[in-house]
Enzyme design. Sequence first.
Site, PDB file in Angstrom:
ATOM      1  N   GLY A  28      46.793  33.369  37.334  1.00  0.00           N
ATOM      2  CA  GLY A  28      47.861  33.996  36.761  1.00  0.00           C
ATOM      3  C   GLY A  28      47.645  35.631  37.183  1.00  0.00           C
ATOM      4  O   GLY A  28      48.803  36.071  37.227  1.00  0.00           O
ATOM      5  N   MET A  29      46.335  35.627  37.800  1.00  0.00           N
ATOM      6  CA  MET A  29      46.309  37.224  38.220  1.00  0.00           C
ATOM      7  C   MET A  29      46.449  37.512  39.710  1.00  0.00           C
ATOM      8  O   MET A  29      46.664  38.482  40.254  1.00  0.00           O
ATOM      9  CB  MET A  29      45.014  38.065  37.830  1.00  0.00           C
ATOM     10  CG  MET A  29      45.320  38.617  36.274  1.00  0.00           C
ATOM     11  SD  MET A  29      43.645  39.414  35.791  1.00  0.00           S
ATOM     12  CE  MET A  29      44.019  40.819  36.664  1.00  0.00           C
ATOM     13  N   VAL A  32      43.110  33.208  45.367  1.00  0.00           N
ATOM     14  CA  VAL A  32      41.773  33.367  46.078  1.00  0.00           C
ATOM     15  C   VAL A  32      41.802  32.789  47.349  1.00  0.00           C
ATOM     16  O   VAL A  32      42.388  31.415  47.428  1.00  0.00           O
ATOM     17  CB  VAL A  32      40.878  32.591  45.176  1.00  0.00           C
ATOM     18  CG1 VAL A  32      39.354  32.638  45.538  1.00  0.00           C
ATOM     19  CG2 VAL A  32      40.841  33.230  43.598  1.00  0.00           C
ATOM     20  N   ASP A  79      38.070  34.731  28.350  1.00  0.00           N
ATOM     21  CA  ASP A  79      38.894  33.624  28.981  1.00  0.00           C
ATOM     22  C   ASP A  79      37.943  32.506  29.323  1.00  0.00           C
ATOM     23  O   ASP A  79      38.402  32.000  30.629  1.00  0.00           O
ATOM     24  CB  ASP A  79      39.853  34.268  30.019  1.00  0.00           C
ATOM     25  CG  ASP A  79      40.936  33.135  30.274  1.00  0.00           C
ATOM     26  OD1 ASP A  79      41.312  32.503  29.451  1.00  0.00           O
ATOM     27  OD2 ASP A  79      41.578  33.512  31.484  1.00  0.00           O
ATOM     28  N   LYS A  93      39.463  37.532  46.373  1.00  0.00           N
ATOM     29  CA  LYS A  93      40.702  37.347  45.666  1.00  0.00           C
ATOM     30  C   LYS A  93      41.610  38.749  45.742  1.00  0.00           C
ATOM     31  O   LYS A  93      41.109  39.802  45.696  1.00  0.00           O
ATOM     32  CB  LYS A  93      39.907  37.463  43.971  1.00  0.00           C
ATOM     33  CG  LYS A  93      41.148  37.269  42.978  1.00  0.00           C
ATOM     34  CD  LYS A  93      40.362  36.995  41.587  1.00  0.00           C
ATOM     35  CE  LYS A  93      41.592  37.078  40.501  1.00  0.00           C
ATOM     36  NZ  LYS A  93      41.001  36.731  39.128  1.00  0.00           N
TER      37      LYS A  93
END
Length: 761
Positions: free
Chosen positions: A21-22, A25, A142, A40
């Site tokens: 989602g962010m 990698v 999370d 990342k």
Amino acid sequence: MADTRLIQGRYQLLDLIGRGGMGEVWRARDESLGRHVAVKCLKPMGRQHEPSYLRVLRERFRREARVAASLQHRGITVVHDFGESEGGVLYLVMELLDGRNLSQLLEDNRHHPLPVPEVIEIAAQVGAALDYTHRQGIVHRDLKPANIVRLADGTVKICDFGIARLAHDIGFSTRLTGTGIAMGTPHYMSPEQIGSGNVDHRSDLYSLGCVLYEIATGAPPFDMDDAWAVLVGHRDTPPRPPRELRPELPCPFETVVLDLLAKDPDDRPADAAAFVQGLAELTPYRMATPPGGTLSEARPRPVRAAARLPEPPRLPGWARNMTTGSKAAGTGRLQPPPDPSAALTGAWTGAREDGPAGTGTRRIPPQPSGSERPSPDERAAELAARYSEGLRLARLDRWAEAAEVQRAVATERDRLLGPDHPDTLAARYELGFALSRLGRPQDALREFARTAAGRERAAGPDHPDTLAARQETAYVLGRLGRHFEAHQVYTSVLAARERVMGGDHPDTLRCRHNLAFNLSRLGRLEESYRMASDVAAARSRVVGREHPDTLVTRYEVGYALGQLGRWTEALRTYQEVAASRARVLGPDEPDTLAARYEAGICLGRLGRSEEALELYRELVEDRTRAQGPAHPDTLRARHGLGVNLGRLGRWEEALAEARDVCAIRARVLGPDHPDTLVSRREVAVGLGWLGRWTDALAVYRDVAQARQRVLGADHPDALASRHDEAHCLEQLGRSAEAVELYRQVAAVRRTSVTRGNQQPR
């Protein structure tokens, strides 16, 4: 992404190995040190995104880097470097993990559960890593299978602290979550995350419970495709015990997982260290990882079988306790769990002390004697354990036992800590709650009043804990028929809630709902209808039209419409609520069945008895299957069926149904229970319609005497029974006796009205 795939002239990006989602990698080579690493990078964003949105994502990314870089533990991914490249790309350089995350392991295994020793080994390693993380003041928020990696040598590591929160940085986190960007993953979110409540380290423990449940059974605890259904499951539905899905799981493991999945943070292990300690009984099932090898299935050595916790009741919280206040407690170290009706808000903290893992009991230290008398701290810990035991009994609906435990705890805390100490008041509050559930509203009123007074002295009149106790006071006043006093308390609490929390806060809306309910009991039907309609509209706006709390209030709107004689509108409302509940909760949930029952009443009132009869036949069948043939709700549906048989002139069938229901109610509820008396009256009605007035008179008199004895001579139901008796005398030609009885009833009614008019308004 830089076209050269070279970050800061040092990290050469080689292969894309993951996308989330962010960001992305990459497997990369550190040209300076000649080693392979994982990099990342914040995912490139197009112009369609708002600048504020991008700023939030970039700030989250920088925070992840700072948080992750501060952690040094073998169970947490090592961060080597972070920064921002010339092209504005944010990057994080981590150790390159040679392994598979738990989601991949499940996929490799065709979504079959992992071997038991592997599951327990993973649980122990993740628990140790979380213990370290939480002691640094960091909450992951999370935790999910994709964020837990098992290396080739068996080491388990937690990664991706992208939405971690520094415990002392609450205000900053609140700003970040105010953008509407989803935080967490629905299948692994704790109830307090769903409600935007206070999220602490115990939220990670709940998520860990979801992860362990999935790798042990092959599916998460609430495995639905619809995200809303998953969230409702986390908040209100007890998870299915893992051993029902996989019987070979050890009993102690099931207990450990169910403890992690407790709805209330108080009821989970106090911290990750306590969880790891709770795994001790599973040591015989756990196998050491051979150096350089991987875990494999092994036959566990026999261990003592442990008792499983009984399954909590299936009835959703919003149905059981909707007309009560929010459960809350003092500001001390221990606080009780939230009311199941507390919508999506609230967070409670407190310690718990468990007995031997898997026993479902709390360990209570033996009473010492003589010089071995415990210290105050030891005594407080013992009382905390007993208090937690009371909460557990309450969750199992063992209210009588819960009341005795909390009474003893409240008495001892009163002596040890003082009557106004938050812990004393917390136990007293729970005692009141148990007494209320036991049908002892007068005793409950005394405890709630003492709790409210103590909390007002200690915390102030507008403190949420004080307001919670006062709202419970109003509820039991209503149970006692003291609706005017309940109205005064509800009005006062509502004003405070609106002033302190705002008009749309769930606790404020709950109080307004309760007030609307109470207004209808005062006969102020138009006001009740308007207020319930306003609350339904507000809840629909805040949490959605089909949210269970919204449906509870829409149900109350239907009741008010029926009381106003607006049966067509009431029918439509109940039918809509029943359809929505069937979608959200399921067709056999008690709330769904209750709305269908009320729709049947409306059909009968509208003269549509054939439709009502068909509805009740189906409802009797469904309730018998879901709740049992002798359940009060099943018998209520059978009563409605009998009434509509009578309306259709099928009096022999109606009489037989009424007698059968009356006999079961007398056996299950008692001969003088109000429901039993209603059925006995229906027997008399059937006898009268069949012309058997002498038999009917005897039954009417029995009902009248029982209602006078139980309810009092001036109660409306008792007076209605005397009126029935007089009508029966008329049918038998005994007019003089009938006239005298009518005169007596009228006199009692006049006296009751006069007394009521003298009440303060």
